[in-house]
Design a protein around this motif. Structure first.
Motif, PDB file in Angstrom:
ATOM      1  N   GLN A 191      -7.709  -9.847 -12.025  1.00 46.12           N
ATOM      2  CA  GLN A 191      -8.483  -8.734 -11.476  1.00 46.12           C
ATOM      3  C   GLN A 191      -9.971  -9.038 -11.623  1.00 46.12           C
ATOM      4  OE1 GLN A 191      -6.782  -4.680 -12.525  1.00 46.12           O
ATOM      5  NE2 GLN A 191      -5.482  -5.934 -13.838  1.00 46.12           N
ATOM      6  N   THR A 244     -11.639  -1.458   1.725  1.00 44.67           N
ATOM      7  CA  THR A 244     -11.032  -2.782   1.760  1.00 44.67           C
ATOM      8  C   THR A 244      -9.692  -2.680   2.479  1.00 44.67           C
ATOM      9  OG1 THR A 244     -12.016  -3.303  -0.395  1.00 44.67           O
ATOM     10  CG2 THR A 244     -10.241  -4.739   0.365  1.00 44.67           C
ATOM     11  N   ASP A 260      -6.137  -1.646   0.918  1.00 47.63           N
ATOM     12  CA  ASP A 260      -6.327  -0.873  -0.315  1.00 47.63           C
ATOM     13  C   ASP A 260      -6.587   0.598  -0.031  1.00 47.63           C
ATOM     14  OD1 ASP A 260      -5.901  -3.029  -1.900  1.00 47.63           O
ATOM     15  OD2 ASP A 260      -7.984  -3.351  -2.443  1.00 47.63           O
ATOM     16  N   VAL A 266      -7.632   3.120  -7.683  1.00 51.75           N
ATOM     17  CA  VAL A 266      -7.811   2.190  -6.561  1.00 51.75           C
ATOM     18  C   VAL A 266      -6.690   1.167  -6.625  1.00 51.75           C
ATOM     19  CG1 VAL A 266     -10.313   2.453  -6.312  1.00 51.75           C
ATOM     20  CG2 VAL A 266      -9.424   0.814  -7.951  1.00 51.75           C
ATOM     21  N   GLY A 267      -6.225   0.752  -5.441  1.00 52.38           N
ATOM     22  CA  GLY A 267      -5.160  -0.246  -5.414  1.00 52.38           C
ATOM     23  C   GLY A 267      -4.516  -0.336  -4.052  1.00 52.38           C
ATOM     24  N   PRO A 268      -3.472  -1.141  -3.926  1.00 59.74           N
ATOM     25  CA  PRO A 268      -2.783  -1.318  -2.647  1.00 59.74           C
ATOM     26  C   PRO A 268      -2.247  -0.001  -2.096  1.00 59.74           C
ATOM     27  CG  PRO A 268      -2.094  -2.995  -4.228  1.00 59.74           C
ATOM     28  CD  PRO A 268      -2.893  -1.977  -4.991  1.00 59.74           C
TER      29      PRO A 268
END
Length: 258
Positions: A122, A192, A195, A216-218
């Motif tokens: 990360q 992004t 995301d 935050v993430g996929p």
């Protein structure tokens, strides 16, 4: 304002956006001063470690002294200090990364980043500056600002970071209205590609919004049909706990709805 200080700050901002370095003549043209004036500003900033000169090209770039100043700002920021424990707890609960941010002009500055638990590679995003309109953090904060400040953001520049970034003031206003109703904001592919973000506002002892906290993430992890609402509730509750930790009153945020 003190003109010399204003010009020095202008130099630093130009170097912050330059790729990768700028010469004296280029900087003089960018800030609208004579070359000797630009040179004097650079030499003064260099003596303080705020800029450095490349010996081969003679061009300038930002110096290590700015890192010290930036770290001192972060280390003394109450929201960041108070958020650390709550962000770590949320990251563990949701198995996702957590950002805490504040609004600076029209951008969100990430002041704390709690990594997603586990050994995956990360990148630390503390210090990142994000357009407010392209991230859940920015929309969570903007929704609870005084009406005049919200209007200024909506009528200002609205950068498109991806094809999904929102740059329509009316559409953003509608989203901010929903954020005030639900207590959290969402972004999907806006900052992004691939995301998402889910964020809620954080208030201080005055009842004013001072930042935001969110996951935050996929997209498939955060916004899946069976987990999206659970994540949203968790973010909202942790943000409320952080607000209480900052001394926020029970009616925090209601002022922004007028």
């Amino acid at each position: 304002m003190v003109q010399a200080v204003h010009r020095a700050i202008h130099v630093l901002r130009e170097l912050a956006t330059a790729t990768p370095r700028l010469g004296v003549t280029e900087l003089a043209d960018r800030i609208g001063v004579a070359k000797p004036t630009a040179h004097a500003l650079l030499r003064t900033l260099e003596a303080e470690g705020l800029v450095v000169q490349d010996r081969e090209s003679g061009k300038y770039q930002l110096g290590p002294g700015l890192v010290t100043l930036g770290n001192a700002y972060l280390d003394s920021h109450e929201l960041r200090t108070r958020a650390a424990t709550w962000a770590d707890r949320l990251a563990a609960q949701a198995d996702a990364a957590v950002w805490t941010g504040i609004l600076t002009d029209s951008h969100v500055l990430v002041v704390h980043h709690a990594f997603r638990p586990g050994g995956a590679m990360q990148v630390l995003e503390t210090g990142a500056s994000l357009p407010w309109n392209a991230c859940a953090l920015g929309k969570a904060i903007a929704a609870f600002l005084p009406a005049e400040r919200r209007t200024a953001l909506l009528t200002g520049e609205l950068p498109r970071v991806t094809g999904s970034s929102l740059d329509d003031p009316a559409e953003l206003q509608a989203q901010l209205d929903r954020v005030r109703e639900t207590g959290y904001a969402v972004d999907e592919n806006e900052l992004t590609l691939g995301d998402a973000g889910i964020a809620a506002p954080v208030f201080d002892r005055t009842g004013e919004v001072v930042g935001g906290l969110g996951l935050v993430g996929p997209i498939e992890r955060l916004l899946a049909e069976n987990t999206r609402q659970e994540h949203a509730i968790s973010v909202r509750e942790v943000a409320r706990s952080l607000s209480r930790d900052l001394g926020a009153p029970r009616n925090a945020g209601l002022r922004a709805c007028n």
